[in-house]
Design an enzyme around this catalytic site. Structure first.
Site, PDB file in Angstrom:
ATOM      1  N   TYR A 208      24.659 107.719  45.475  1.00 15.91           N
ATOM      2  CA  TYR A 208      25.700 107.511  44.469  1.00 15.91           C
ATOM      3  C   TYR A 208      25.284 106.304  43.641  1.00 15.91           C
ATOM      4  O   TYR A 208      25.014 105.235  44.189  1.00 15.91           O
ATOM      5  CB  TYR A 208      27.053 107.265  45.134  1.00 15.91           C
ATOM      6  CG  TYR A 208      27.530 108.408  45.991  1.00 15.91           C
ATOM      7  CD1 TYR A 208      28.369 109.395  45.479  1.00 15.91           C
ATOM      8  CD2 TYR A 208      27.123 108.510  47.320  1.00 15.91           C
ATOM      9  CE1 TYR A 208      28.800 110.453  46.262  1.00 15.91           C
ATOM     10  CE2 TYR A 208      27.548 109.564  48.118  1.00 15.91           C
ATOM     11  CZ  TYR A 208      28.375 110.537  47.585  1.00 15.91           C
ATOM     12  OH  TYR A 208      28.795 111.579  48.369  1.00 15.91           O
TER      13      TYR A 208
ATOM     14  N   HIS B 165      30.304 112.493  42.040  1.00 17.84           N
ATOM     15  CA  HIS B 165      29.360 113.333  42.777  1.00 17.84           C
ATOM     16  C   HIS B 165      28.065 112.556  42.982  1.00 17.84           C
ATOM     17  O   HIS B 165      27.664 111.746  42.141  1.00 17.84           O
ATOM     18  CB  HIS B 165      29.060 114.623  42.009  1.00 17.84           C
ATOM     19  CG  HIS B 165      30.189 115.605  42.027  1.00 17.84           C
ATOM     20  ND1 HIS B 165      30.557 116.290  43.162  1.00 17.84           N
ATOM     21  CD2 HIS B 165      31.022 116.015  41.047  1.00 17.84           C
ATOM     22  CE1 HIS B 165      31.578 117.081  42.881  1.00 17.84           C
ATOM     23  NE2 HIS B 165      31.878 116.935  41.611  1.00 17.84           N
TER      24      HIS B 165
ATOM     25  N   LYS C 220      21.804 118.407  41.971  1.00 17.30           N
ATOM     26  CA  LYS C 220      21.247 117.098  42.252  1.00 17.30           C
ATOM     27  C   LYS C 220      19.758 117.089  41.929  1.00 17.30           C
ATOM     28  O   LYS C 220      19.126 118.135  41.836  1.00 17.30           O
ATOM     29  CB  LYS C 220      21.474 116.705  43.721  1.00 17.30           C
ATOM     30  CG  LYS C 220      22.946 116.744  44.139  1.00 17.30           C
ATOM     31  CD  LYS C 220      23.145 116.296  45.563  1.00 17.30           C
ATOM     32  CE  LYS C 220      24.516 116.671  46.091  1.00 17.30           C
ATOM     33  NZ  LYS C 220      25.621 116.260  45.243  1.00 17.30           N
TER      34      LYS C 220
END
Length: 390
Positions: free
Chosen positions: A310, A321, A352
């Site tokens: 993060y 997210h 991601k």
């Protein structure tokens, strides 16, 4: 009438108006004297396949080979010719000019690693203009791929059915904007594979996203936070965490004096090595690098990675997210293309970025140094790898 090429060593020479016909207008080959050019084997095969060459003489008897024979004999004579040809032809069909990335071909002037096979130029650019778009490394599905030094390359993986998957590898260091300083002192208990801080300040979890609260319905205990061994070792190395007691895997308990004999960091690191081996040192080194970069690393277990990160945490209640999946590998690791594809596909599926942290950790010639608490620094090379559509 299409011209004929003549195999000379590992190059195919074409005379006549070959320079204007192939090099100047199509970026093929390299000029020789007059209008003659030399083509690499893959270039000659591509022109044969297109019908732009009538054939290639490959022996002293002057026998002329068409595409099929030239392809088979080149596959026998040249390393990985078949997979390199497939990638070359595919990128040509996509509108790119390419040249081999070695001397004396035009792509040999580019500063590229030896593993790079081709230089693909920006659309509209030729080898003479030198505007490089992709340094292409061709990899067969069953080959292994050295992890070190991948950043800056385009990987073209050819599978067993001759389909091609492209990956872009870039320098993938993670940089965050999380503004949190841990408290000056925490007191915890070292268990078999984690540390419990019974009276943690609220901000440790809510702001710093350290650990996991020990909570439940109608809980009578407040403020207890369980830390992973990696989190605990990092906090102890920073002088934040002390230990009041330790419980080993057999259930034997040691008091504060015994636990603090070599320092809390040494105790937690030793426990980490007991449960995870030398891999613990590499994960700890990467964890600390991420924290130093103001990113918040948390376990990536659910995604098959070491960490998820993060970048900007203000409060856990308003958690964004995670942006990256980080997998820690040894500096000399070699990927299988299947392994690489699986990691990148999974990361893309959960929106991601896949980052690999290549680590050389520890003393004894393995890179890095160890502090008084036994926490080893590391040389870390970052590589971010994602799918690419040229």
């Amino acid at each position: 009438m299409q011209p004929t090429g003549h195999l000379r060593g590992d190059a195919v020479h074409v005379a006549g108006d070959a320079r204007q016909r192939f090099h100047d207008s199509g970026g093929y080959g390299r000029p020789l004297e007059g209008n003659e050019i030399a083509l690499s084997r893959v270039e000659a095969a591509h022109l044969l396949f297109r019908g732009d060459l009538s054939g290639v003489t490959i022996d002293a008897d002057g026998d002329e080979a068409g595409f099929e024979r030239f392809f088979v004999e080149s596959a026998a004579a040249a390393d990985r010719f078949a997979v390199r040809y497939l990638v070359y032809a595919d990128l040509r069909d996509r509108g790119f000019y390419l040249s081999p990335a070695r001397e004396p071909w035009p792509g040999g002037d580019i500063d590229a690693p030896d593993a790079v096979d081709f230089i693909a130029y920006e659309r509209g650019s030729t080898p003479d203009t030198g505007n490089v778009k992709y340094p292409v490394q061709v990899v067969g599905e069953r080959e292994s791929l050295r992890a070190a030094g991948l950043a800056g390359r385009t990987l073209a993986v050819v599978d067993e059915e001759s389909d091609i998957t492209y990956f872009a590898a870039t320098e993938g260091g993670v940089s965050g904007a999380t503004d949190y300083e841990p408290p000056n002192r925490l007191l915890g208990v070292l268990l078999a594979d984690r540390v419990v801080v019974w009276d943690a300040p609220e901000g440790l979890y809510e702001r710093g996203f350290y650990g996991q609260p020990l909570t439940g319905r109608a809980a009578a205990i407040e403020g207890a936070v369980q830390l992973s061994l990696v989190e605990a070792a990092s906090l102890a190395a920073d002088g934040v965490l002390s230990l009041s007691a330790s419980v080993d895997a057999a259930g034997h308990s040691a008091g504060e004096a015994a636990t603090e004999a070599d320092g809390p960091a040494a105790a937690v690191v030793a426990r980490g090595r007991d449960v995870e081996g030398e891999r613990f040192d590499r994960r700890l080194a990467v964890y600390r690098r991420l924290r130093e970069a103001d990113a918040v690393p948390k376990t990536g277990f659910k995604f098959g990675a070491d960490f998820r990160t993060y970048l900007d945490v203000e409060t856990v209640e308003d958690l964004p997210h995670s942006e990256h999946l980080v997998r820690v590998v040894e500096a000399d690791h070699r990927f299988s293309p299947r392994e690489l594809s699986l990691d990148v596909r999974l990361a893309g599926g959960v929106r991601k970025e896949m980052v690999f942290a290549l680590t050389a950790v520890g003393d004894d010639g393995r890179g890095g140094t160890a502090d008084e608490g036994g926490v080893r620094d590391a040389d870390v090379e970052w590589a971010s790898i994602g799918r690419l559509t040229p």
